[in-house]
Design an enzyme around this catalytic site. Structure first.
Site, PDB file in Angstrom:
ATOM      1  N   ASP A   1       0.710  -1.165  -0.127  1.00 57.82           N
ATOM      2  CA  ASP A   1      -0.148   0.067  -0.197  1.00 57.82           C
ATOM      3  C   ASP A   1       0.990   1.189  -0.037  1.00 57.82           C
ATOM      4  O   ASP A   1       2.042   1.295   0.554  1.00 57.82           O
ATOM      5  CB  ASP A   1      -0.830  -0.051   0.981  1.00 57.82           C
ATOM      6  CG  ASP A   1      -2.095   0.950   1.011  1.00 57.82           C
ATOM      7  OD1 ASP A   1      -2.456   1.488  -0.022  1.00 57.82           O
ATOM      8  OD2 ASP A   1      -2.486   1.228   2.145  1.00 57.82           O
ATOM      9  N   GLY A   2       0.283   2.314  -0.648  1.00 63.50           N
ATOM     10  CA  GLY A   2       0.954   3.643  -0.412  1.00 63.50           C
ATOM     11  C   GLY A   2       1.562   4.241  -1.588  1.00 63.50           C
ATOM     12  O   GLY A   2       2.061   4.995  -2.098  1.00 63.50           O
TER      13      GLY A   2
ATOM     14  N   GLU B   1     -12.380  -4.753  -3.728  1.00 67.93           N
ATOM     15  CA  GLU B   1     -12.910  -3.409  -3.858  1.00 67.93           C
ATOM     16  C   GLU B   1     -12.028  -2.358  -4.437  1.00 67.93           C
ATOM     17  O   GLU B   1     -12.667  -1.378  -4.623  1.00 67.93           O
ATOM     18  CB  GLU B   1     -12.827  -2.911  -2.134  1.00 67.93           C
ATOM     19  CG  GLU B   1     -13.834  -3.657  -1.365  1.00 67.93           C
ATOM     20  CD  GLU B   1     -13.248  -5.253  -0.763  1.00 67.93           C
ATOM     21  OE1 GLU B   1     -14.376  -6.064  -0.945  1.00 67.93           O
ATOM     22  OE2 GLU B   1     -12.188  -5.393  -0.928  1.00 67.93           O
TER      23      GLU B   1
ATOM     24  N   TRP C   1     -12.348  -2.067  -7.614  1.00 69.26           N
ATOM     25  CA  TRP C   1     -12.983  -1.811  -8.882  1.00 69.26           C
ATOM     26  C   TRP C   1     -13.427  -0.385  -8.688  1.00 69.26           C
ATOM     27  O   TRP C   1     -14.293   0.126  -9.526  1.00 69.26           O
ATOM     28  CB  TRP C   1     -13.895  -2.841  -9.042  1.00 69.26           C
ATOM     29  CG  TRP C   1     -13.380  -4.283  -9.602  1.00 69.26           C
ATOM     30  CD1 TRP C   1     -13.165  -5.566  -8.470  1.00 69.26           C
ATOM     31  CD2 TRP C   1     -12.672  -4.702 -10.609  1.00 69.26           C
ATOM     32  NE1 TRP C   1     -12.737  -6.379  -9.270  1.00 69.26           N
ATOM     33  CE2 TRP C   1     -12.429  -6.114 -10.545  1.00 69.26           C
ATOM     34  CE3 TRP C   1     -12.469  -3.895 -11.943  1.00 69.26           C
ATOM     35  CZ2 TRP C   1     -11.789  -6.662 -11.564  1.00 69.26           C
ATOM     36  CZ3 TRP C   1     -11.835  -4.586 -13.006  1.00 69.26           C
ATOM     37  CH2 TRP C   1     -11.440  -5.888 -12.656  1.00 69.26           C
TER      38      TRP C   1
ATOM     39  N   ARG D   1      -0.916   9.293  -9.682  1.00 69.00           N
ATOM     40  CA  ARG D   1      -0.898   8.155  -8.784  1.00 69.00           C
ATOM     41  C   ARG D   1      -0.307   6.995  -9.533  1.00 69.00           C
ATOM     42  O   ARG D   1       0.226   6.164  -8.902  1.00 69.00           O
ATOM     43  CB  ARG D   1      -2.205   7.701  -8.442  1.00 69.00           C
ATOM     44  CG  ARG D   1      -3.174   8.795  -7.508  1.00 69.00           C
ATOM     45  CD  ARG D   1      -4.523   8.318  -7.269  1.00 69.00           C
ATOM     46  NE  ARG D   1      -4.751   6.768  -6.839  1.00 69.00           N
ATOM     47  CZ  ARG D   1      -4.253   6.449  -5.474  1.00 69.00           C
ATOM     48  NH1 ARG D   1      -4.020   7.416  -4.579  1.00 69.00           N
ATOM     49  NH2 ARG D   1      -4.357   5.066  -5.351  1.00 69.00           N
TER      50      ARG D   1
ATOM     51  N   SER E   1      -7.830  -4.793   5.156  1.00 65.12           N
ATOM     52  CA  SER E   1      -8.361  -4.436   4.009  1.00 65.12           C
ATOM     53  C   SER E   1      -8.820  -6.026   3.288  1.00 65.12           C
ATOM     54  O   SER E   1      -8.486  -5.846   2.060  1.00 65.12           O
ATOM     55  CB  SER E   1      -7.739  -3.662   3.118  1.00 65.12           C
ATOM     56  OG  SER E   1      -7.174  -2.519   3.804  1.00 65.12           O
TER      57      SER E   1
ATOM     58  N   ARG F   1       2.219  -4.725   6.160  1.00 68.22           N
ATOM     59  CA  ARG F   1       1.274  -3.583   5.364  1.00 68.22           C
ATOM     60  C   ARG F   1       2.295  -2.490   5.280  1.00 68.22           C
ATOM     61  O   ARG F   1       2.808  -1.974   6.494  1.00 68.22           O
ATOM     62  CB  ARG F   1       0.238  -3.462   5.961  1.00 68.22           C
ATOM     63  CG  ARG F   1      -0.633  -2.601   5.253  1.00 68.22           C
ATOM     64  CD  ARG F   1      -2.062  -2.151   5.687  1.00 68.22           C
ATOM     65  NE  ARG F   1      -2.812  -1.337   4.771  1.00 68.22           N
ATOM     66  CZ  ARG F   1      -3.927  -1.245   4.207  1.00 68.22           C
ATOM     67  NH1 ARG F   1      -4.693  -2.269   4.513  1.00 68.22           N
ATOM     68  NH2 ARG F   1      -4.432  -0.758   3.224  1.00 68.22           N
TER      69      ARG F   1
ATOM     70  N   LEU G   1      11.104 -20.490  -4.958  1.00 64.35           N
ATOM     71  CA  LEU G   1       9.990 -19.784  -4.463  1.00 64.35           C
ATOM     72  C   LEU G   1       8.571 -19.835  -5.395  1.00 64.35           C
ATOM     73  O   LEU G   1       8.625 -19.645  -6.531  1.00 64.35           O
ATOM     74  CB  LEU G   1      10.571 -18.108  -4.416  1.00 64.35           C
ATOM     75  CG  LEU G   1       9.308 -17.187  -3.613  1.00 64.35           C
ATOM     76  CD1 LEU G   1       9.271 -17.233  -2.203  1.00 64.35           C
ATOM     77  CD2 LEU G   1       9.712 -15.701  -4.113  1.00 64.35           C
TER      78      LEU G   1
ATOM     79  N   HIS H   1       2.236   3.385  -8.937  1.00 61.65           N
ATOM     80  CA  HIS H   1       2.205   1.631  -9.357  1.00 61.65           C
ATOM     81  C   HIS H   1       3.305   1.487  -9.972  1.00 61.65           C
ATOM     82  O   HIS H   1       3.714   0.354 -10.047  1.00 61.65           O
ATOM     83  CB  HIS H   1       0.702   1.686 -10.187  1.00 61.65           C
ATOM     84  CG  HIS H   1      -0.402   2.203  -9.318  1.00 61.65           C
ATOM     85  ND1 HIS H   1      -0.352   1.633  -7.987  1.00 61.65           N
ATOM     86  CD2 HIS H   1      -1.638   2.812  -9.693  1.00 61.65           C
ATOM     87  CE1 HIS H   1      -1.772   2.285  -7.429  1.00 61.65           C
ATOM     88  NE2 HIS H   1      -2.358   2.749  -8.546  1.00 61.65           N
TER      89      HIS H   1
HETATM   90  C1  IPE Z   1      -5.115  -2.734  -0.162  1.00 58.54           C
HETATM   91  O1  IPE Z   1      -4.993  -1.409  -0.299  1.00 58.54           O
HETATM   92  C2  IPE Z   1      -5.459  -3.517  -1.718  1.00 58.54           C
HETATM   93  C3  IPE Z   1      -4.096  -3.376  -2.076  1.00 58.54           C
HETATM   94  C4  IPE Z   1      -2.868  -3.102  -1.655  1.00 58.54           C
HETATM   95  C5  IPE Z   1      -4.094  -4.140  -3.373  1.00 58.54           C
HETATM   96  P1  IPE Z   1      -6.176  -0.343  -0.273  1.00 58.54           P
HETATM   97  O2  IPE Z   1      -5.590   0.841  -0.635  1.00 58.54           O
HETATM   98  O3  IPE Z   1      -7.359  -0.584  -1.499  1.00 58.54           O
HETATM   99  O4  IPE Z   1      -7.130  -0.415   1.058  1.00 58.54           O
HETATM  100  P2  IPE Z   1      -7.709   0.518   1.866  1.00 58.54           P
HETATM  101  O5  IPE Z   1      -8.903   1.097   0.798  1.00 58.54           O
HETATM  102  O6  IPE Z   1      -6.898   1.807   2.402  1.00 58.54           O
HETATM  103  O7  IPE Z   1      -8.285  -0.022   2.941  1.00 58.54           O
HETATM  104  C1  IPE Z   2      -1.608   0.258  -3.217  1.00 55.01           C
HETATM  105  O1  IPE Z   2      -1.686   1.286  -3.339  1.00 55.01           O
HETATM  106  C2  IPE Z   2      -1.656  -0.448  -4.599  1.00 55.01           C
HETATM  107  C3  IPE Z   2      -3.124  -0.740  -5.078  1.00 55.01           C
HETATM  108  C4  IPE Z   2      -4.152  -0.832  -4.163  1.00 55.01           C
HETATM  109  C5  IPE Z   2      -3.307  -1.431  -6.245  1.00 55.01           C
HETATM  110  P1  IPE Z   2      -2.776   2.412  -3.417  1.00 55.01           P
HETATM  111  O2  IPE Z   2      -3.054   2.810  -4.710  1.00 55.01           O
HETATM  112  O3  IPE Z   2      -3.739   2.270  -2.584  1.00 55.01           O
HETATM  113  O4  IPE Z   2      -1.835   3.744  -2.862  1.00 55.01           O
HETATM  114  P2  IPE Z   2      -2.659   4.783  -1.710  1.00 55.01           P
HETATM  115  O5  IPE Z   2      -2.819   3.898  -0.518  1.00 55.01           O
HETATM  116  O6  IPE Z   2      -3.685   5.093  -2.405  1.00 55.01           O
HETATM  117  O7  IPE Z   2      -1.287   5.499  -1.419  1.00 55.01           O
HETATM  118 MG    MG Z   3      -3.995   2.528  -0.327  1.00 51.55          MG
END
Ligand code: IPE
Ligand code: IPE
Ligand code: MG
Length: 227
Positions: free
Chosen positions: A13-14, A61, A63, A26, A183, A175, A125, A30
């Protein structure tokens, strides 16, 4: 005896916040995140104790995001699998997925199947990408499979019906990105996982930080309900 980190699972995440902070779209986050996936996978493949690395790449979620971001993620996944096949082979990594692939395009499904087939004998792996994955969805689909076969589920046989059957329980769940929640990731498999939350955004996550998490994991006392 210290704990063995056989199965590591990561909520990557992030990415979006990492890019935004730099004034970038954004999706740049990725893109950089995909490079980190390669580094972390290579590290895990060369670590004797790690057998499975499960990475949360797209949730049931996700989507809800703007169509343009969803489309970008799908194209990125396709590109990643195409470009990284050589890495899977070089590092002897088997590619697997969990999640419901049915909504994906035929071209992407074909790519996924191809990489699975080409890497199926690799032994160092197993890298598992969680794609259109939700812990609740996995459990519900597993229950329906058992139902269809007329089998009464138990805690032992339920494993066989999960997408993640044979992957074993999660030892370390990390995480990145600072949030402290699951999540909807691996609800069944992470029942006794050791949890690690870091403020590092996924594009900044390094093998060095992973090493220090593994070091701390080895020192933790896992009781599994015993004393
Ligand atoms: C969880 O991250 C899903 C992935 C890393 C693929 P999200 O960014 O979607 O989670 P929430 O919405 O902050 O809970
Ligand atoms: C996680 O990063 C990757 C996916 C959910 C695909 P985010 O896209 O959720 O990044 P933040 O949380 O918005 O920074
Ligand atoms: Mg996120």
């Amino acid at each position: 005896m210290s704990n063995i980190p056989k199965h590591i699972a990561i909520i990557m995440d992030g990415n979006g916040r990492w890019a935004k902070k730099r004034g970038w779209p954004r999706v740049k986050g990725h893109e950089r995140g995909a490079e980190v996936v390669r580094d972390i996978t290579t590290f895990c493949a060369n670590h004797n104790e790690i057998k499975v690395l499960t990475l949360y790449a797209f949730s049931t979620e996700n989507w809800k995001r703007p169509k343009s971001e969803v489309n970008f993620l799908m194209r990125l996944l396709d590109r990643y699998l195409k470009n990284e096949l050589k890495t899977y082979q070089k590092e002897e990594v088997r590619f697997e997925t969990i999640g419901d692939l049915s909504p994906f395009s035929d071209a992407l499904k074909k790519r996924i199947d191809l990489v699975k087939e080409e890497t199926k004998d690799n032994k160092k792996l197993t890298q598992v990408l969680a794609l259109n994955y939700g812990g609740r969805d996995e459990i519900v689909r597993a229950a329906n499979r058992a139902c269809k076969e007329g089998i009464k589920v138990t805690q032992d046989n339920f494993d066989n019906f999960l997408d993640s059957s044979n992957l074993g329980d999660v030892d370390i769940l990390i995480r990145t990105g600072g949030e402290k929640r699951l999540s909807n990731f691996l609800l069944w498999r992470a029942a006794y996982a050791e949890l690690f939350f870091t403020n590092t955004m996924w594009p900044d996550f390094t093998t060095k930080e992973l090493e220090s998490i593994i070091k701390e994991f080895k020192l933790r006392e896992r009781r599994f309900g015993g004393i």
